[in-house]
Design an enzyme around this catalytic site. Structure first.
Site, mmCIF file in Angstrom:
data_model
loop_
_atom_site.group_PDB
_atom_site.id
_atom_site.type_symbol
_atom_site.label_atom_id
_atom_site.label_comp_id
_atom_site.label_asym_id
_atom_site.label_seq_id
_atom_site.Cartn_x
_atom_site.Cartn_y
_atom_site.Cartn_z
ATOM 1 N N ALA A 23 0.801 -1.222 0.000
ATOM 2 C CA ALA A 23 0.000 0.000 0.000
ATOM 3 C C ALA A 23 0.837 1.275 0.000
ATOM 4 C CB ALA A 23 -0.938 -0.005 1.200
ATOM 5 N N ASP A 107 -5.127 -1.350 -7.156
ATOM 6 C CA ASP A 107 -5.491 -0.092 -7.803
ATOM 7 C C ASP A 107 -5.123 0.005 -9.274
ATOM 8 O OD1 ASP A 107 -2.635 0.578 -7.756
ATOM 9 O OD2 ASP A 107 -2.935 1.137 -5.658
ATOM 10 N N HIS A 122 -3.696 -9.716 -4.822
ATOM 11 C CA HIS A 122 -5.024 -9.530 -4.239
ATOM 12 C C HIS A 122 -6.056 -9.063 -5.261
ATOM 13 C CE1 HIS A 122 -2.739 -8.992 -0.197
ATOM 14 N NE2 HIS A 122 -2.995 -10.256 -0.453
ATOM 15 N N CYS A 133 -23.554 -15.267 -14.267
ATOM 16 C CA CYS A 133 -23.286 -15.637 -15.661
ATOM 17 C C CYS A 133 -21.838 -15.412 -16.083
ATOM 18 C CB CYS A 133 -24.225 -14.897 -16.603
ATOM 19 S SG CYS A 133 -23.878 -13.120 -16.786
ATOM 20 N N SER A 194 4.481 -3.510 5.012
ATOM 21 C CA SER A 194 4.922 -3.942 6.333
ATOM 22 C C SER A 194 5.132 -5.442 6.397
ATOM 23 C CB SER A 194 3.885 -3.530 7.392
ATOM 24 O OG SER A 194 2.611 -4.095 7.084
ATOM 25 N N ASN A 216 10.983 1.017 3.255
ATOM 26 C CA ASN A 216 9.718 1.129 3.971
ATOM 27 C C ASN A 216 9.894 2.051 5.157
ATOM 28 O OD1 ASN A 216 6.924 0.072 3.966
ATOM 29 N ND2 ASN A 216 7.437 -0.629 6.029
ATOM 30 N N ILE A 234 8.905 5.790 0.094
ATOM 31 C CA ILE A 234 9.407 5.099 -1.089
ATOM 32 C C ILE A 234 9.428 6.016 -2.309
ATOM 33 C CG2 ILE A 234 7.136 4.173 -1.688
ATOM 34 C CD1 ILE A 234 8.619 1.659 -2.697
#
Length: 249
Positions: A23, A107, A122, A133, A194, A216, A234
């Site tokens: 994220a 995203d 994900h 359908c 994380s 991070n 980042i």
């Protein structure tokens, strides 16, 4: 030599770079993360339902109208644009340096920046299907549907985003591709995550190459295995890295 100089040297020496991100890669694009002080899981504490509960398969099936109210209001950011991390990764892939981006994000910003091999652990908000359908729907079509629960005009079935909810398994094909890419990489960049969400976070343990760099803001469970730790945003790190890799521009 500072940390970014070291990272730039490793990138120059590498031919099979893999980026594993989360994220934090998209926060500079205006998409909130989940667990930071300003994250989604913290800011939604006044809701009668916990975000983890809403984003579960069983809740989706039982209360789809509550799910879609949360999903549309908090999870969708069609106005977001790629940040410096997305852009540099796409450039490294185009230059033949980077094998793939493995992301926990949904995203689609890596693809928007130009990355071609993106393994979405994900899923993606840009892929939606009728549960009855199987008809495919774009994000734009889902956003255009103003009903409480988007439904297929052909059969009336609920249109479910192809995102992995709690209680759902990850896609086996994506998992196998991610394991293969990480296992064959000579440089692993871990950024904006994380490494707390399993089983995705466990994939980095398949790395057998030369160097691991963790970019991070906070500590991760993989830090002891890292050869380089840069605890800064980042986006800033990637901007500095790009300046060293492409100094003439």
């Amino acid at each position: 030599m500072d940390a970014v100089d070291t990272l730039a040297q490793w990138v120059k020496e590498s031919r099979r770079i893999v980026f594993f991100g989360g994220a934090g890669t998209s926060t500079e694009s205006g998409i909130p993360d989940f667990r930071s002080a300003a994250g989604l899981y913290v800011t939604e504490q006044d809701s009668p339902y916990a975000p983890e509960q809403i984003l579960s398969r069983s809740f989706f099936m039982a209360r789809p109208e509550v799910f879609f109210d949360f999903y549309r209001g908090k999870m969708l950011h069609p106005e977001a644009r790629p940040g410096s991390a997305h852009r540099l990764l796409a450039r490294l892939e185009a230059d033949g340096k980077l094998t793939s981006v493995i992301t926990q994000n949904i995203d689609g910003l890596h693809q928007l920046a130009g990355s071609r091999r993106v393994l979405e652990l994900h899923g993606s908000v840009h892929r939606n299907r009728c549960m009855k359908c199987g008809r495919f729907f774009t994000l734009e079509e889902v956003l255009a549907d103003t009903s409480a629960v988007p439904r297929c005009p052909d059969c009336g079935g609920i249109v479910k985003p192809e995102v992995v909810l709690y209680e759902e398994p990850l896609d086996r094909g994506v998992l196998e591709a991610a394991i293969s890419d990480i296992s064959e990489a000579d440089l692993l960049l871990i950024g904006g995550t994380s490494l707390t969400v399993q089983p995705a976070a466990g994939l980095v343990r398949y790395f057998q190459g030369r160097h691991v760099a963790v970019l991070n803001m906070e500590a991760t469970g993989f830090d002891p295995r890292a050869d380089l730790l840069i605890q800064e945003k980042i986006g800033s790190v990637m901007e500095a890295l790009e300046a060293r890799l492409y100094p003439a521009e």
